[in-house]
Motif scaffolding. Structure first.
Motif, PDB file in Angstrom:
ATOM      1  N   GLY B 324       0.826  -1.212   0.000  1.00 33.34           N
ATOM      2  CA  GLY B 324       0.000   0.000   0.000  1.00 33.34           C
ATOM      3  C   GLY B 324       0.857   1.258   0.000  1.00 33.34           C
ATOM      4  O   GLY B 324       0.510   2.269  -0.611  1.00 33.34           O
ATOM      5  N   ARG B 325       1.974   1.202   0.695  1.00 29.39           N
ATOM      6  CA  ARG B 325       2.864   2.375   0.705  1.00 29.39           C
ATOM      7  C   ARG B 325       3.496   2.580  -0.668  1.00 29.39           C
ATOM      8  O   ARG B 325       3.807   3.709  -1.041  1.00 29.39           O
ATOM      9  CB  ARG B 325       3.945   2.216   1.787  1.00 29.39           C
ATOM     10  N   VAL B 326       3.722   1.493  -1.394  1.00 33.49           N
ATOM     11  CA  VAL B 326       4.249   1.632  -2.757  1.00 33.49           C
ATOM     12  C   VAL B 326       3.182   2.292  -3.649  1.00 33.49           C
ATOM     13  O   VAL B 326       3.492   3.183  -4.449  1.00 33.49           O
ATOM     14  CB  VAL B 326       4.684   0.263  -3.315  1.00 33.49           C
ATOM     15  N   VAL B 327       1.939   1.866  -3.501  1.00 26.52           N
ATOM     16  CA  VAL B 327       0.843   2.509  -4.239  1.00 26.52           C
ATOM     17  C   VAL B 327       0.819   4.008  -3.953  1.00 26.52           C
ATOM     18  O   VAL B 327       0.736   4.840  -4.865  1.00 26.52           O
ATOM     19  CB  VAL B 327      -0.517   1.896  -3.840  1.00 26.52           C
ATOM     20  N   MET B 328       0.917   4.343  -2.688  1.00 25.02           N
ATOM     21  CA  MET B 328       0.926   5.750  -2.291  1.00 25.02           C
ATOM     22  C   MET B 328       2.050   6.499  -2.996  1.00 25.02           C
ATOM     23  O   MET B 328       1.845   7.580  -3.552  1.00 25.02           O
ATOM     24  CB  MET B 328       1.080   5.817  -0.766  1.00 25.02           C
ATOM     25  N   ALA B 329       3.245   5.915  -2.987  1.00 23.63           N
ATOM     26  CA  ALA B 329       4.400   6.599  -3.575  1.00 23.63           C
ATOM     27  C   ALA B 329       4.252   6.742  -5.089  1.00 23.63           C
ATOM     28  O   ALA B 329       4.621   7.772  -5.667  1.00 23.63           O
ATOM     29  CB  ALA B 329       5.682   5.854  -3.226  1.00 23.63           C
ATOM     30  N   VAL B 330       3.694   5.725  -5.740  1.00 23.41           N
ATOM     31  CA  VAL B 330       3.426   5.847  -7.181  1.00 23.41           C
ATOM     32  C   VAL B 330       2.474   7.020  -7.415  1.00 23.41           C
ATOM     33  O   VAL B 330       2.699   7.863  -8.291  1.00 23.41           O
ATOM     34  CB  VAL B 330       2.821   4.537  -7.735  1.00 23.41           C
ATOM     35  N   GLY B 331       1.456   7.093  -6.602  1.00 21.97           N
ATOM     36  CA  GLY B 331       0.427   8.112  -6.804  1.00 21.97           C
ATOM     37  C   GLY B 331       0.895   9.519  -6.573  1.00 21.97           C
ATOM     38  O   GLY B 331       0.358  10.469  -7.135  1.00 21.97           O
ATOM     39  N   LYS B 332       1.927   9.680  -5.737  1.00 20.47           N
ATOM     40  CA  LYS B 332       2.392  11.037  -5.435  1.00 20.47           C
ATOM     41  C   LYS B 332       3.510  11.478  -6.359  1.00 20.47           C
ATOM     42  O   LYS B 332       4.005  12.601  -6.236  1.00 20.47           O
ATOM     43  CB  LYS B 332       2.847  11.144  -3.976  1.00 20.47           C
ATOM     44  N   ALA B 333       3.943  10.603  -7.281  1.00 24.25           N
ATOM     45  CA  ALA B 333       5.132  10.900  -8.077  1.00 24.25           C
ATOM     46  C   ALA B 333       4.923  12.034  -9.071  1.00 24.25           C
ATOM     47  O   ALA B 333       5.881  12.588  -9.583  1.00 24.25           O
ATOM     48  CB  ALA B 333       5.593   9.642  -8.817  1.00 24.25           C
ATOM     49  N   GLY B 334       3.664  12.361  -9.351  1.00 22.56           N
ATOM     50  CA  GLY B 334       3.413  13.413 -10.324  1.00 22.56           C
ATOM     51  C   GLY B 334       3.544  12.925 -11.753  1.00 22.56           C
ATOM     52  O   GLY B 334       3.619  13.726 -12.692  1.00 22.56           O
TER      53      GLY B 334
END
Lengths: 408, 408
Positions: B324-334
C-alpha cells in the motif's frame, strides 16, 4: 500498537455546540480494537459544503466520490471510518462506500450525493460492507457525543485528539467554527493532507466556501509536511449550516466575509499545526520562514525542500545548528537562489549572511534555542519579495520505530 | 566518529595499474584525525577529461571551477580534499582552490585549468590554504600508493573503500578502467552525486568521453538515492590517458567505441551500487524496477518517488510487504499512473495486479524475500513501454543515529 503521547501535544480546546451539527460515534469493528471507529455527523438541511482532496493519483473511492459530489454544493451527513482506508480496493471498495451513502440517504431522505464518506487506515483491504452498515446503524441510534469524542474516533495512529475553534462577527451575528482533524504520518503538502473537517453555523454560499477553503488550505495544510509522503485518502471538508442566521456570504463584498475568511484561515492553521505536533516521532516543531524569494510560491517550495530534507530534520533532532544542511536544501529545491546572497539563521539569529558565515557568529544562543521544543529556521534568499512559512517536525528514532515496526 | 562497516559492504576489487595514472596520498590535517586526507593523482600529458557535477545551485567553488575547466578537455592532475567541503565559503574558499591549482600547475608546468580539485566534508568553513598547500607539497613528494589507499583517503563517513574495474577490447588493444568513489549520505539523484573518479588508459576524445559519461551517469548515479538530499559538491570525473595506444575514440563509429561505452557504464553502475551499499544506516539494498510507464524518464521518476519515500524505506527496514505504501508513492510521483492498471510485487511475486490485491496472494515467500539483504520491488504501471531501475537502501535507526548525533 499505541504510542506515547507526543511531547508537542496540545489540550483539546473547548468547542461549543454548533447549530445544525450533530455528532455521533459507534463501533464498526474495522480492526480488533476496543474503541469507536465510525463517526457520523448529521447536518441540517441547507448545509453548504466545500472540499479539498489529495492529488495522489492512486486515490480512494471515497476521494473520487467526494470530489464529484462537492459540485452540487450541499451536504446532509459525513461518515468517517477509522482503521481501513479502503484505498486500492477496486469495485468492492467502491460498493462499500456507496452502500454507506445509500443507507444514510434513505434514513435522512436526502440525495446520496449529499452524504460524504472518508476512510483512513490500511491500504488495499476492501472496507467490509457488513461491518460498515452495522456501524452506521449503531451510529444512527447512538446519543450525540462531544467534539472530543468525535476527534478521538476519527484518529488512527494519532497520539492526541485534535480540535480547533474560532468565532467571527458576520453581519451582526456571531458565527462559530469548530473543527477536528486526524493525521500524524504520510503527511505531505501540495494537496489537502490528512482528514480534517470544519463546521460552522455561518451561512456561506457553496462556491464562496470553496474559494475560501482552497485559499486557506494553500496557506495551512499545503505548508506542512511530516515525511513528504502523500496519502491516497487526504481530505479536508468544510460544512456551513447557516443556522447563525446571517445573510449568506457570496463573496468578499458580502458584509463580514473578511472576518469569516480570517476565522476559517485561523482554524485551518490551528489544525495544520496540530498535525505537525503529532508528527510521527516528533520531538520539536520547526517553523521555516523563507523571505527574499522571487515569489511566494517559490518561497514555499524552498521552505518545503528544507522541511523535507532528512539531513535538516535529523540535525534539528540532534539540536545541531548545521546551517550547511540548510544551504544544501535551498540549493536542491529547484528554485531561483544565489549562493552569494543567501542568509541563514536559527531562532532569529543569523549564522550566515550573503553567502558567508558570520565572522562574529556566536553559537551559544543558537544552541540554546535548538534545545527548546519550538525551533525556527530563517532563510533570506536576497532576490525578491516572496515569502512563506512552512512547518514540519524533526526526524527521530521514534519515526523509524513507528514505521518500521508497524505491520500492514 | 567512526561507524561500523556496512553489512552490505563489498571487498575492494583488484584494480591493476593504469598507464599514465599515478596515485599519491598525504596528510593535510583538515580535521584532527590520524589519517591521510589529501589525494593527488598525476595524469600523463594528453589525458582527456569529462565531468558531471551537482545541480545544486549552492555549489562549491570546486564545482564551479571544475565545470568551467572541463571545456578545454585536458587534465594533468586531480586533488581531492577530505574533511572540508569548502562549500558556502565565498571568496576565501575560492582562493584556497585556486592556490592548489596554481601550486600544481607550477610543479607540472601545465595550465591551471588542467588541475581539477574536489573537496568533501563540512560546509561553511573555508578550506585552510596553508594546510592545503602543505598537504599538496607532501603529496608531490610521496611514493605512489595503491587504488585502495586512494579510495580510503577520499572517504569521509564511508565505512568501506569503494572501487570498480572493467576492461574492454578497443581496436585490438585491451583497455582498462579503474575507478574509486566516496559517498554514503546526502545522496540524491538528478545529477552526478558523490565524488567519483574513473581512470582509463583508453584514448578517447574529450567530447566523446563527455557524451559517454553523461549517458552512463543518467543510468547509474542518477538512478540511486539514499536520503533524497543533494550535496553541494557532487562530482564525477572521467580521465582517459590514451596510454593503451588505441586509435582515439571520437564517436560510435570509431572501432571499439561500443565496447568502451559498455565498460564505462559497467564501472559507473558498480560505483553507484557501492554508494547505496554504504548508505547511512543501510541494512538492505533495494532495487526498484518500474515498467509500463509512458516513457523511461517517467519510469525513473516513479522509481525515485518510491525510493525516496520514508514510509516505503521504513517498511523495508521492518521487512514488511506493505505494498500500500508503494501505491501511495506511485500516486504522489506526479507522473501518469492509473490506479486500476497498477501492479505491485516484491521479490518477483505480485501482491496486487491491475488495481486489486491478488485474492490468492501468499505472503510467505514475500516475507522470506524481505528477510534477505537484497530486496526487489516491481511496479508495472500498465500504460506504456517505459522502464527504469532505481536503487536505494532502507531507512533505519542507524540513519538517525549517524545524522542526529553528528556535530557540524
Amino acid at each position: 500498537m499505541t504510542h506515547a503521547v507526543s511531547p508537542l501535544a496540545r489540550p483539546f480546546p473547548v468547542i461549543p455546540p454548533i447549530a445544525g451539527v450533530t455528532l455521533r460515534v459507534a463501533r464498526a469493528g474495522y480492526k480488533d480494537w476496543g474503541r469507536c471507529d465510525l463517526t457520523y455527523v448529521e447536518l441540517a438541511q441547507g448545509t453548504s459544503v466545500a472540499g479539498v482532496f489529495t492529488r495522489n493519483v492512486c486515490c480512494s473511492s471515497e476521494v473520487e466520490l467526494g470530489r464529484a459530489n462537492i459540485a452540487q454544493g450541499q451536504a446532509r451527513a459525513l461518515v468517517v471510518n477509522a482503521g481501513n482506508s479502503n484505498a486500492f480496493t477496486g469495485y468492492r471498495g467502491r460498493e462499500a462506500v456507496e452502500a454507506i451513502m445509500d443507507q444514510i440517504a434513505a434514513h435522512l431522505g436526502c440525495a446520496r450525493e449529499q452524504v460524504f464518506v472518508s476512510s483512513t487506515g490500511v491500504i488495499g483491504v476492501p472496507l467490509p460492507k457488513d461491518k460498515a452498515q452495522a456501524g452506521v446503524a449503531a451510529a444512527l441510534g447512538a446519543a450525540p457525543c462531544s467534539w472530543q469524542d468525535a476527534a478521538d474516533t476519527i484518529g488512527t495512529t494519532d497520539t492526541f485528539a485534535k480540535g480547533a475553534m474560532a468565532t467571527a462577527m458576520v453581519g451582526g451575528k456571531t458565527v462559530t467554527l469548530g473543527a477536528i482533524i486526524k493525521g500524524s504520518g504520510m503527511i505531505a503538502p501540495d494537496m489537502a493532507t490528512m482528514l480534517g473537517y470544519v463546521f460552522t453555523d455561518c451561512a456561506v454560499a457553496p462556491a464562496f466556501l470553496q474559494d475560501l477553503l482552497s485559499t486557506a488550505s494553500a496557506r495551512s495544510f499545503n505548508c506542512i509536511t511530516v515525511d513528504s509522503d502523500t496519502s491516497t485518502s487526504d481530505t479536508v471538508l468544510a460544512f456551513a449550516t447557516g443556522a447563525a442566521g446571517n445573510a449568506p456570504l457570496h463573496g468578499f463584498d458580502s458584509p463580514g466575509a473578511d472576518a469569516f475568511a480570517a476565522a476559517l484561515h485561523d482554524v485551518c492553521l490551528q489544525l495544520a499545526h496540530l498535525v505537525v505536533r503529532d508528527g510521527e516521532g516528533a520531538q520539536k516543531l520547526i517553523a521555516i520562514s523563507v523571505s527574499g524569494a522571487v515569489s511566494n510560491d517559490s518561497a514555499r517550495r524552498v521552505g518545503l525542500a528544507i522541511a523535507n530534507s532528512p539531513l535538516v530534520k535529523t540535525a534539528i533532532a540532534g539540536e545541531d545548528a548545521n546551517w550547511g544542511r540548510v544551504v544544501m536544501a535551498v540549493g536542491k529545491a529547484g528554485e531561483p537562489a544565489d549562493r552569494d546572497r543567501l542568509s541563514i539563521g536559527f531562532g532569529g539569529i543569523w549564522c550566515a549572511r550573503e553567502g558567508l558565515p558570520l565572522s562574529d557568529y556566536d553559537e551559544a544562543p543558537v544552541a540554546a534555542h535548538l534545545k527548546g521544543q519550538d525551533v525556527t529556521i530563517e532563510v533570506d534568499l536576497g532576490l525578491g519579495q516572496g515569502r512563506a512559512t512552512v512547518w514540519t517536525c524533526d526526524l527521530t528514532h521514534g519515526y523509524i520505530s513507528i514505521n518500521a515496526d508497524y505491520r500492514s
